[in-house]
Motif scaffolding. Structure first.
Motif, PDB file in Angstrom:
ATOM      1  N   ILE A 245       0.519  -0.938   0.337  1.00 26.73           N
ATOM      2  CA  ILE A 245      -0.112   0.373   0.080  1.00 26.73           C
ATOM      3  C   ILE A 245       0.770   1.517   0.262  1.00 26.73           C
ATOM      4  N   ALA A 246       1.691   1.368   0.176  1.00 19.66           N
ATOM      5  CA  ALA A 246       2.828   2.083   0.365  1.00 19.66           C
ATOM      6  C   ALA A 246       3.544   3.351  -1.331  1.00 19.66           C
ATOM      7  N   ALA A 247       3.049   2.149  -1.811  1.00 20.63           N
ATOM      8  CA  ALA A 247       2.804   2.640  -3.893  1.00 20.63           C
ATOM      9  C   ALA A 247       2.163   3.552  -3.571  1.00 20.63           C
ATOM     10  N   PHE A 248       1.071   3.749  -2.846  1.00 21.04           N
ATOM     11  CA  PHE A 248      -0.382   4.218  -3.473  1.00 21.04           C
ATOM     12  C   PHE A 248      -0.345   5.711  -2.143  1.00 21.04           C
ATOM     13  N   ASP A 249       0.395   4.810  -0.750  1.00 16.82           N
ATOM     14  CA  ASP A 249      -0.469   5.499   0.529  1.00 16.82           C
ATOM     15  C   ASP A 249       1.319   5.846   1.636  1.00 16.82           C
ATOM     16  N   GLY A 250       2.772   6.487  -0.082  1.00 19.53           N
ATOM     17  CA  GLY A 250       3.617   6.488   1.385  1.00 19.53           C
ATOM     18  C   GLY A 250       3.929   6.661   2.262  1.00 19.53           C
ATOM     19  N   GLN A 251       4.948   6.985   3.274  1.00 19.18           N
ATOM     20  CA  GLN A 251       5.175   7.797   4.553  1.00 19.18           C
ATOM     21  C   GLN A 251       6.270   8.433   4.404  1.00 19.18           C
ATOM     22  N   VAL A 252       6.976  10.101   4.851  1.00 16.51           N
ATOM     23  CA  VAL A 252       7.452   9.426   5.382  1.00 16.51           C
ATOM     24  C   VAL A 252       8.799   9.169   5.674  1.00 16.51           C
TER      25      VAL A 252
END
Length: 263
Positions: free
Chosen positions: A159-166
């Motif tokens: 999901i980091a592909a869409f909702d990447g975090q700092v």
């Protein structure tokens, strides 16, 4: 495509999501070659599960080592019907640190090389093996028109592909690249009757999660709308087996995340 009596390469199959996939495939009568860097846990899994499993020590960024794993499947099981790529790493670093020093380029590149280039490397060699098997065993003309389900390649994004975090620049961009591979590869391999799918898991209870503080784990669980917990590896494996079985799933990315959206 049925799993029984068919053979699959599972990268990262010695632990976590990959181990759950190995167990699920073997439980349904399939055969697996585990490609992983962890020899001790990989071989222990072979010893536990028996003759339908083989282990090959493998760095997925190496063409020679992935080819050796593919060769093992051809020798031991007569060929491959697909692959599930679960191998990957998480690189955490900010673009600038507190003193405004720039991130390490080598660390960023390592994440992209393993997660994205490694996924492409596995896909290209597995697809070549399946295509050659089809060519040797049958008339390959109009395979797509005949709706022959000859193989399936399943990659793992996040999901980091869409909702990447700092701090996730390397991880998020590499997983976004895996998402971007899905449709063009599915369209190209359609002529061979080979499907390509990607799963984008959310927060799962894998060995990687054992390294984070309990408070951070609780915060992650609280952020999942329902069910309010981390995902179980066997839930990932259930989706993998369904994708293998369902021939109309092709060229798509499926989020498996309990409806979490990282902000």
């Amino acid at each position: 495509m049925q799993i029984q009596q068919h053979s699959f390469l599972v990268t990262g199959g010695a632990s976590g999501l990959g181990e759950a996939v190995v167990r699920a495939i073997v439980n349904e009568g399939g055969k697996v070659v585990i490609a992983d860097l962890n020899e001790s846990t990989g071989q222990a899994l072979v010893d536990e599960l028996g003759d339908n499993v083989r282990f090959v020590r493998c760095d997925i960024t190496s063409g020679e080592e992935v080819q050796a794993a593919v060769n093992k499947a051809e020798e031991a099981f007569g060929g491959l019907q697909g692959s599930i790529n679960c191998a990957g790493i998480a690189v955490v670093q900010k673009l600038l640190d507190r003193e405004n020093n720039p991130a390490e380029l080598d660390a960023f590149s390592r994440g992209v090389n393993i997660n994205l280039v490694g996924s492409f490397n596995v896909a290209r060699l597995v697809a070549a093996s399946i295509a050659k098997r089809i060519t040797n065993n049958s008339d390959t003309e109009n395979v797509a028109e005949k709706n022959t389900d000859n193989g399936v390649i399943i990659n793992t994004a996040s999901i980091a592909a869409f909702d990447g975090q700092v701090g996730q620049a390397s991880y998020a961009s590499s997983k976004a690249g895996v998402v971007g591979l899905t449709l063009p590869l599915a369209r190209e391999l359609a002529r061979h009757g080979i499907r390509v799918m990607t799963i984008a898991p959310g927060v799962f209870a894998t060995p990687m999660m054992d390294t984070i503080p309990e408070k951070a784990r609780e915060q992650l669980e609280a952020g999942v709308p329902y069910p309010k917990r981390l995902g179980a590896p066997n839930e990932f494996a259930k989706l993998v087996t369904h994708i293998i079985d369902n021939a109309y799933l092709n060229g798509e990315v499926i989020r498996l995340d309990g409806a979490i959206r990282m902000v």
